[in-house]
Every structure is written in C-alpha cells, then in structure tokens.
Write an enzyme that holds these catalytic residues in place. Structure first.
Site, PDB file in Angstrom:
ATOM      1  N   LYS A  61       0.801  -1.228   0.000  1.00  0.00           N
ATOM      2  CA  LYS A  61       0.000   0.000   0.000  1.00  0.00           C
ATOM      3  C   LYS A  61       0.838   1.285   0.000  1.00  0.00           C
ATOM      4  CE  LYS A  61      -4.287  -1.749   2.025  1.00  0.00           C
ATOM      5  NZ  LYS A  61      -5.293  -1.530   3.074  1.00  0.00           N
ATOM      6  N   ASP A 108     -10.144   3.173   2.260  1.00  0.00           N
ATOM      7  CA  ASP A 108     -10.317   2.450   3.534  1.00  0.00           C
ATOM      8  C   ASP A 108     -11.112   3.279   4.550  1.00  0.00           C
ATOM      9  OD1 ASP A 108      -9.088   0.083   2.823  1.00  0.00           O
ATOM     10  OD2 ASP A 108      -7.119   0.667   3.558  1.00  0.00           O
TER      11      ASP A 108
HETATM   12  P1  NDP Z   1       0.521  -2.295   9.053  1.00  0.00           P
HETATM   13  O1  NDP Z   1       1.483  -3.407   8.865  1.00  0.00           O
HETATM   14  O2  NDP Z   1       0.729  -0.986   8.382  1.00  0.00           O
HETATM   15  O3  NDP Z   1       0.410  -1.992  10.645  1.00  0.00           O
HETATM   16  C1  NDP Z   1       0.258  -3.037  11.555  1.00  0.00           C
HETATM   17  C2  NDP Z   1      -0.080  -2.461  12.942  1.00  0.00           C
HETATM   18  O4  NDP Z   1      -0.417  -3.549  13.797  1.00  0.00           O
HETATM   19  C3  NDP Z   1       1.078  -1.713  13.598  1.00  0.00           C
HETATM   20  O5  NDP Z   1       0.560  -0.652  14.360  1.00  0.00           O
HETATM   21  C4  NDP Z   1       1.685  -2.805  14.511  1.00  0.00           C
HETATM   22  O6  NDP Z   1       2.334  -2.289  15.654  1.00  0.00           O
HETATM   23  C5  NDP Z   1       0.427  -3.499  14.959  1.00  0.00           C
HETATM   24  N1  NDP Z   1       0.624  -4.895  15.398  1.00  0.00           N
HETATM   25  C6  NDP Z   1       0.982  -5.947  14.627  1.00  0.00           C
HETATM   26  N2  NDP Z   1       0.994  -7.083  15.363  1.00  0.00           N
HETATM   27  C7  NDP Z   1       0.646  -6.723  16.635  1.00  0.00           C
HETATM   28  C8  NDP Z   1       0.492  -7.429  17.852  1.00  0.00           C
HETATM   29  N3  NDP Z   1       0.693  -8.747  17.922  1.00  0.00           N
HETATM   30  N4  NDP Z   1       0.108  -6.756  18.960  1.00  0.00           N
HETATM   31  C9  NDP Z   1      -0.102  -5.436  18.913  1.00  0.00           C
HETATM   32  N5  NDP Z   1       0.039  -4.678  17.777  1.00  0.00           N
HETATM   33  C10 NDP Z   1       0.402  -5.332  16.655  1.00  0.00           C
HETATM   34  O7  NDP Z   1      -0.906  -2.925   8.666  1.00  0.00           O
HETATM   35  P2  NDP Z   1      -2.213  -2.117   8.252  1.00  0.00           P
HETATM   36  O8  NDP Z   1      -2.325  -0.892   9.092  1.00  0.00           O
HETATM   37  O9  NDP Z   1      -2.280  -1.961   6.782  1.00  0.00           O
HETATM   38  O10 NDP Z   1      -3.366  -3.172   8.642  1.00  0.00           O
HETATM   39  C11 NDP Z   1      -3.691  -3.409  10.010  1.00  0.00           C
HETATM   40  C12 NDP Z   1      -4.830  -4.421  10.064  1.00  0.00           C
HETATM   41  O11 NDP Z   1      -6.016  -3.883   9.497  1.00  0.00           O
HETATM   42  C13 NDP Z   1      -4.523  -5.711   9.277  1.00  0.00           C
HETATM   43  O12 NDP Z   1      -4.996  -6.777  10.046  1.00  0.00           O
HETATM   44  C14 NDP Z   1      -5.351  -5.557   8.025  1.00  0.00           C
HETATM   45  O13 NDP Z   1      -5.742  -6.812   7.507  1.00  0.00           O
HETATM   46  C15 NDP Z   1      -6.553  -4.790   8.551  1.00  0.00           C
HETATM   47  N6  NDP Z   1      -7.230  -4.019   7.505  1.00  0.00           N
HETATM   48  C16 NDP Z   1      -8.543  -4.308   7.253  1.00  0.00           C
HETATM   49  C17 NDP Z   1      -9.233  -3.603   6.298  1.00  0.00           C
HETATM   50  C18 NDP Z   1     -10.671  -3.930   6.051  1.00  0.00           C
HETATM   51  O14 NDP Z   1     -11.209  -3.490   5.028  1.00  0.00           O
HETATM   52  N7  NDP Z   1     -11.327  -4.637   6.936  1.00  0.00           N
HETATM   53  C19 NDP Z   1      -8.591  -2.540   5.494  1.00  0.00           C
HETATM   54  C20 NDP Z   1      -7.199  -2.294   5.870  1.00  0.00           C
HETATM   55  C21 NDP Z   1      -6.560  -3.032   6.831  1.00  0.00           C
HETATM   56  P3  NDP Z   1       3.885  -1.841  15.580  1.00  0.00           P
HETATM   57  O15 NDP Z   1       3.898  -0.432  15.042  1.00  0.00           O
HETATM   58  O16 NDP Z   1       4.324  -1.928  17.001  1.00  0.00           O
HETATM   59  O17 NDP Z   1       4.583  -2.825  14.674  1.00  0.00           O
END
Ligand code: NDP
Length: 289
Positions: free
Chosen positions: A77, A114
C-alpha cells in the site's frame, strides 16, 4: 456445453483486479465479480499475486488503461502511493493507497477508500454512532490506522487516542494529524477507554488468536461500540470479548465491503448494487477456506 462464464468476458471486457503478496486469501474477487454479474457488466476482476520485488515493474506495465485499475493490499500500500503520479487527500493522509487507477494518458492515480469503508461499516452495523465530537480510541499506527484517522477527523470526531505497541509510531501520527489526536502506550489503555465512545482495532493483532494484547475492555463506558478491522476470523477475540461484556460491535468484513464500493465504481463506471449479497458471498468464501 457452453462454459458458464461465456457471456461474462469478451474482447471488450473491462479488467480490474487486486495486487498483493500473497493475494489468494483476498475476498475482493468474490465481491467484485459478484457485483459484475449482478449488474450484467462485461468485465472481470482478477487476483494478481506478485513477487514482492516486482510490484513497481508490474504496475508500471499497466500504464495506459488496458487494465482500468487495481486494488492494492499488503504489503504494497505505501509503495502504491509512491508509484502514482497523483493522489487524493485520503491517500496522502494515510501515506498509503488501496486503489490505483490507470488513465488512458498513461498517468496513475492513487486513492485510499479504507476510511470510507470504515464509516460505511459503522453506518451499516452501528448506525446510532454519531462521530461528531465523539471520543475514539484506535489501536495500531500503521496504514489502516492512518486511513481511519483521516476519515474520522473529517467526520468531526472530537478526540482520538492512538495506542500502539511501538509508541513512537503513535506519536508520529499525533504529530502528523494535529491537536485532536493524542498518543498513549498500550498499557495506558484503561485511561483512554473510560471516556471513549468508540474503540477501533486497526492493528494486525487478532490475525492469530494468540497474539492479542490483553485489553481492559471492562473499562469502556456503557454504550461504547467496538470495531475490529481484522475479518479473518470474522468474530475476532476482541469482538467476542466485547460482545460478552454487552458492547455493540462492528466487524472488518463490513469495512472491506465498504471500501470495495467506491473502487467498483471507479473501475467499472457504475455504482455497486445496494444490498447484503456481498456479505453472503464473502461469508460463504470464508467458510470454504
Ligand atoms: P501495518 O502493517 O501498516 O500496521 C500493523 C499495525 O499492527 C502496527 O501498528 C503494529 O504495531 C500493529 N501490530 C501488529 N501485530 C501486533 C500485535 N501482535 N500486537 C499489537 N500490535 C500489533 O498494517 P495495516 O495498518 O495496513 O493493517 C492493520 C490491520 O487492518 C490488518 O490486520 C489488516 O488486515 C486490517 N485491515 C482491514 C481492512 C478492512 O477493510 N477490513 C482494510 C485495511 C486493513 P507496531 O507499530 O508496534 O509494529
């Protein structure tokens, strides 16, 4: 015997798709192809599974409009925004694009739908939520959180607390989005929860059932609504816990369908049909996977 899809695709078909690595888990082909069939549009929506190194060369090769556009999913993205010639405000605010459009003049336009999907999900599943002056807590500080922040601020939210595993990333978002947004460490969740009207999980936590931070959901005010962007599983541990405490919930599938609607119109030139069918198709696909 005539193949079932003989009338669906011709030499004039409009072609769109979704790009990701991996992409086989995507529900977007089911949703878009279902709408194409329902509308009788001569078009097809295909999954494009790419090697992570090949994203830019693949997209560059689509310039000119042979493919009308693609949705973009993880991990591309941010790179989708970088490769585009123009971007809408939502994509700029999110620093990420989930939609690329290939114009006949060769230009690539980036959009981010989104945030629209998030608001549509609340409209569908918790229509009583009024974001005007509301207090919202967002878990996560990645691309999805950024997209949500832009849309929520636009909708008039009064205060947003961003809580993230890596607190520095939450602070970056607060700095970027200004005075209505603050950052807190995850262990300060209870403080933020007490005054929140809405809690949104925009983190990847919950994708696996054993990686969910323990959250003090019992500290949320009564009447709060809990939303999880994760949709696989549909009933995430967070949503199950919220429901067991009596909170209304909104799921990630509603958001996925909500972000797909503006994409469909951009690809195929007409609005997606109203109605619950895409949810039925997606649930059937989730059950079969
Ligand atoms: P990114 O990889 O950009 O960000 C991931 C985020 O999740 C970061 O803030 C990360 O924290 C945090 N994270 C990951 N694993 C853990 C954990 N075990 N415990 C706590 N925090 C965690 O991903 P996106 O922002 O693009 O997507 C996030 C979620 O949203 C995904 O699951 C994606 O599938 C979902 N999504 C759903 C959509 C929908 O239409 N329903 C649309 C877009 C996204 P840190 O900064 O510490 O690494």
């Amino acid at each position: 015997m005539r193949p079932a899809n003989l009338d669906a695709v011709s030499g004039r078909s409009l072609i769109a798709g979704v790009v990701g690595a991996p992409v086989r888990q995507s529900l977007s082909p089911v949703i878009h192809n279902g709408w194409l069939a329902a509308c009788g549009i001569d078009g097809v929506y295909a999954p494009f599974a790419l090697h992570p190194d090949r994203f830019e060369s693949f997209v560059d090769g689509l310039r000119g409009g042979g493919v009308t556009g693609v949705n973009v999913t993880l991990p591309f993205k941010a790179r989708a925004l970088a490769v585009a010639d123009e971007a809408d405000d939502a994509a700029k605010a999110a620093s990420a694009a989930n939609l690329l459009l290939f114009r006949p003049d060769g230009a690539i336009e980036a959009r981010n739908t989104d945030g629209l999907g998030l608001l549509a999900a609340f409209h569908d599943q918790a229509p009583e939520v009024d974001f005007k002056d509301a207090a919202v807590v967002i878990l996560g500080a990645g691309g999805a959180a950024r997209g949500a922040l832009g849309a929520l601020l636009e909708a008039g939210v009064g205060r947003i607390w961003v809580l993230n595993r890596t607190e520095a990333r939450a602070r970056d978002l607060a700095d970027f989005f200004g005075s209505r947004v603050g950052a807190l460490p995850l262990d300060a969740a209870a403080t933020a929860f007490r005054s929140a009207h809405v809690l949104i999980n925009a983190s990847a936590a919950g994708l696996e059932s054993d990686d969910v931070p323990v959250l003090p959901l019992d500290q949320l005010a009564s009447g709060a609504v809990v939303m999880d962007m994760v949709y696989k599983p549909l009933q995430t541990p967070l949503l199950r816990q919220a429901q067991s405490l009596g909170f209304r919930t909104v799921d990630g599938l509603a958001m996925l369908i909500g972000q797909a609607r503006p994409s469909f119109e951009a690809f195929f030139g007409q609005p997606a049909p109203k109605g619950d069918e895409p949810r039925r198709w997606a649930l059937a696909s989730l059950a079969a996977s």
